[in-house]
Design a protein around this motif. Structure first.
Motif, mmCIF file in Angstrom:
data_model
loop_
_atom_site.group_PDB
_atom_site.id
_atom_site.type_symbol
_atom_site.label_atom_id
_atom_site.label_comp_id
_atom_site.label_asym_id
_atom_site.label_seq_id
_atom_site.Cartn_x
_atom_site.Cartn_y
_atom_site.Cartn_z
ATOM 1 N N ALA A 1 0.784 -1.001 -0.026
ATOM 2 C CA ALA A 1 -0.001 -0.128 -0.035
ATOM 3 C C ALA A 1 0.740 1.231 0.115
ATOM 4 N N PRO A 2 1.797 1.324 0.951
ATOM 5 C CA PRO A 2 2.373 3.002 0.862
ATOM 6 C C PRO A 2 3.011 3.155 -0.555
ATOM 7 N N GLY A 3 3.795 2.169 -1.089
ATOM 8 C CA GLY A 3 4.211 2.531 -2.585
ATOM 9 C C GLY A 3 3.263 3.247 -3.514
ATOM 10 N N ALA A 4 2.077 2.642 -3.486
ATOM 11 C CA ALA A 4 1.352 3.068 -4.373
ATOM 12 C C ALA A 4 0.876 4.793 -4.058
ATOM 13 N N PHE A 5 0.893 5.149 -2.893
ATOM 14 C CA PHE A 5 0.438 6.496 -2.558
ATOM 15 C C PHE A 5 1.707 7.469 -2.904
ATOM 16 N N PHE B 1 -7.912 -1.599 11.503
ATOM 17 C CA PHE B 1 -6.282 -1.451 11.538
ATOM 18 C C PHE B 1 -5.757 -2.260 10.591
ATOM 19 N N VAL B 2 -6.031 -3.528 10.388
ATOM 20 C CA VAL B 2 -5.124 -4.403 9.508
ATOM 21 C C VAL B 2 -5.736 -4.148 7.979
ATOM 22 N N ASN B 3 -6.851 -4.210 7.600
ATOM 23 C CA ASN B 3 -7.168 -4.010 6.314
ATOM 24 C C ASN B 3 -7.927 -2.696 6.192
ATOM 25 N N ASN B 4 -7.429 -1.568 6.889
ATOM 26 C CA ASN B 4 -7.961 -0.574 6.775
ATOM 27 C C ASN B 4 -8.525 -0.040 5.247
ATOM 28 N N VAL B 5 -9.647 0.307 5.031
ATOM 29 C CA VAL B 5 -10.403 0.522 3.607
ATOM 30 C C VAL B 5 -9.648 1.356 2.685
ATOM 31 N N VAL B 6 -9.123 2.398 3.477
ATOM 32 C CA VAL B 6 -8.397 3.542 2.960
ATOM 33 C C VAL B 6 -7.002 3.184 2.604
ATOM 34 N N LEU B 7 -6.240 2.743 3.525
ATOM 35 C CA LEU B 7 -4.830 2.719 3.580
ATOM 36 C C LEU B 7 -4.405 1.468 3.087
ATOM 37 N N ALA B 8 -5.286 0.426 3.150
ATOM 38 C CA ALA B 8 -4.766 -0.893 2.832
ATOM 39 C C ALA B 8 -5.478 -1.338 1.425
ATOM 40 N N ILE C 1 -10.152 11.017 9.585
ATOM 41 C CA ILE C 1 -10.065 12.079 10.537
ATOM 42 C C ILE C 1 -8.521 12.380 11.262
ATOM 43 N N LEU C 2 -7.944 11.554 11.068
ATOM 44 C CA LEU C 2 -6.357 11.456 11.279
ATOM 45 C C LEU C 2 -5.623 12.178 10.137
ATOM 46 N N PHE C 3 -6.069 11.742 8.845
ATOM 47 C CA PHE C 3 -5.723 12.838 7.688
ATOM 48 C C PHE C 3 -5.986 14.137 7.762
ATOM 49 N N SER C 4 -7.294 14.501 8.182
ATOM 50 C CA SER C 4 -7.646 15.836 8.037
ATOM 51 C C SER C 4 -6.710 16.617 9.141
ATOM 52 N N GLY C 5 -6.564 15.852 10.153
ATOM 53 C CA GLY C 5 -5.754 16.716 11.171
ATOM 54 C C GLY C 5 -4.281 17.168 10.469
ATOM 55 N N THR D 1 1.571 12.149 2.157
ATOM 56 C CA THR D 1 1.367 12.069 3.400
ATOM 57 C C THR D 1 0.750 10.668 3.541
ATOM 58 N N ALA D 2 -0.117 10.475 2.852
ATOM 59 C CA ALA D 2 -1.194 9.107 3.102
ATOM 60 C C ALA D 2 -0.323 8.055 2.887
ATOM 61 N N GLY D 3 0.822 8.122 2.087
ATOM 62 C CA GLY D 3 1.636 6.915 1.911
ATOM 63 C C GLY D 3 2.311 6.593 3.228
ATOM 64 N N ILE D 4 2.781 7.627 3.783
ATOM 65 C CA ILE D 4 3.576 7.671 5.145
ATOM 66 C C ILE D 4 2.316 6.840 6.058
ATOM 67 N N MET D 5 1.222 7.624 6.120
ATOM 68 C CA MET D 5 0.303 7.109 7.012
ATOM 69 C C MET D 5 0.077 5.609 6.804
ATOM 70 N N ALA D 6 0.151 5.178 5.366
ATOM 71 C CA ALA D 6 -0.012 3.935 5.178
ATOM 72 C C ALA D 6 0.830 2.878 5.696
ATOM 73 N N MET D 7 2.001 3.538 5.506
ATOM 74 C CA MET D 7 3.665 2.758 6.051
ATOM 75 C C MET D 7 3.412 2.342 7.626
ATOM 76 N N ALA D 8 2.752 3.623 8.347
ATOM 77 C CA ALA D 8 2.646 3.184 9.841
ATOM 78 C C ALA D 8 1.477 1.958 9.954
#
Lengths: 197, 206
Positions: free
Chosen positions: A176-180, B12-19, B164-168, B191-198
């Motif tokens: 996922a992160p790589g895509a963004f 958390f694990v399969n978050n719709v947006v980030l995963a 909500i985290l992202f909008s902050g 930014t979203a990429g870094i969040m997805a990494m987390a």
């Protein structure tokens, strides 16, 4: 732009109004299906087929549809073509169908398709709409292939399935992160290049 | 226990947006202010629970018995579109303040792929952590109705958490000096990429 040629319409969708890099539409498949260049290309072509067919059908029937129910009618037309493409893929390229999975039925809610129907196809001729669909679809396909290619090179050390490197790449780029990150940086690059021209 | 697993996996694990990359357009579009993000998340949760309920029943009691599974995409999107319209009318009638708060987000939800995506996943996917016994006495990994609705609500929660985290973060980004080509969407994507990494830290836990 009123009297633009057919070629102009096609080019417009690829560069000036590139659906991914400029209009920022249809982000979900752009991020979700581009784990490799071929997957991105496949998704792009599937979307292009739906976009072209729906643009043609909608521009042909738009004047018979009452204004108030136009959006639901467009959605039904689009969903029909999506189902068609879905079954064709399942029958002829089952491996691609498996990898793209959920994102094929989700072409229905891809804002590019409905966006072009609403912004272009319902007020232009069938041929113009077909050109517009082709241009926008090509722009989308090129963008998806580019994102997929960069992710594949960095993430698994191969290009279009051809391994030019021993071992694996950076796994994060396939996940996922790589895509963004890749899409973000490619968008910056695209802006930089088109700014100068 | 199974409901906890659904909750943890969906948020958390399969978050719709980030995963799973569903609902990215509104994720980028309405995440500039924290309060609009809260409104959008609430509207998504409401519609998603209802839509999953409706499409689950439609799939299992209409499409499958009549062997009309090929109409899935068309019928699901129509049900969702009609439902959104109906929810809008009902809320307008019974609770004007809620309509004020959610109203502008509702039409946007029809083309939000989270709703259709989750509805399709519920009826098409098997989930390893679910062991239900069907009418024949066989063990199945498909969700039952209650689990499906909980799954939808939890996915919407996950959507809300990410949004909500992202909008902050984006509120802070507006005050910072971003290089010109990066302004707007690109920096948001990075930014979203870094969040997805987390969020990847949670992968493999369920």
């Amino acid at each position: 732009m009123e009297k633009s040629s057919k070629l102009g319409l096609i080019l417009d969708g690829i560069v000036k109004n590139n659906p991914t890099f400029v209009l920022v539409l249809g982000m979900c498949p752009t991020l979700g299906t581009t784990t490799s260049a071929l997957n991105g290309f496949g998704m792009g072509v599937a979307t292009m087929c739906v976009l072209n067919l729906s643009n043609i059908a909608i521009s042909a029937v738009a004047r018979f549809i009452p204004d108030k129910v136009r959006i639901p009618s467009y959605i039904v037309i689009i969903a029909t073509f999506v189902t068609l493409v879905q079954f064709l893929l399942q029958a002829y390229v089952p491996s691609l169908y498996e990898t793209l999975g959920l994102f094929i039925p989700l072409i229905v809610v891809n804002c590019i398709v409905l966006g072009r129907a609403e912004a272009f196809a319902n007020k232009h001729s069938v041929i113009d709409s077909a050109c517009d669909g082709l241009g926008t679809g090509l722009g989308f396909t090129i963008a998806l292939t580019a994102v997929g290619l960069v992710r594949e090179i960095l993430g698994s050390g191969s290009a279009f399935g051809w391994h030019f490197m021993k071992g694996d790449g950076m796994l994060a780029f396939v996940l996922a992160p790589g895509a963004f990150l890749v899409l973000g940086y490619l968008m910056v690059l695209f802006r930089k290049l088109t700014d100068k021209a | 226990m199974v409901y906890f697993l659904i909750l943890f996996s969906a948020v958390f694990v399969n978050n719709v947006v980030l995963a799973q990359f569903l609902g990215i357009c509104p994720f980028l579009g309405v995440s500039k202010r924290v309060n609009t993000a809260v409104g959008m998340s609430a509207a998504v949760m409401f519609v998603m629970a209802l839509a999953t309920l409706a499409t689950y029943l439609l799939q299992n009691y209409v499409l499958v018995p009549l062997h009309l599974e090929f109409l899935q995409t068309i019928s699901f999107i129509l049900v969702i579109a009609a439902l959104v319209q109906m929810v809008e009318i009902v809320i307008k009638k019974i609770s004007p303040p809620l309509y004020q708060a959610l109203g502008i987000f509702l039409p946007l939800i029809t083309t939000n792929c989270v709703v259709l995506g989750v509805a399709i996943q519920v009826v098409a996917n098997e989930f390893g952590f679910i062991n239900n016994v069907d009418a024949m006495g066989n063990v199945t990994h498909m969700m039952n109705l209650a689990q499906a609705v909980v799954f939808a609500v939890c996915n919407a929660l996950g959507y809300g958490v990410a949004l909500i985290l992202f909008s902050g973060i984006r509120e802070q980004l507006e005050l910072s000096d971003v290089p010109r080509p990066f302004q707007g969407v690109p920096i948001a994507l990075i930014t979203a990429g870094i969040m997805a990494m987390a969020f990847m830290g949670f992968s493999g836990m369920v």
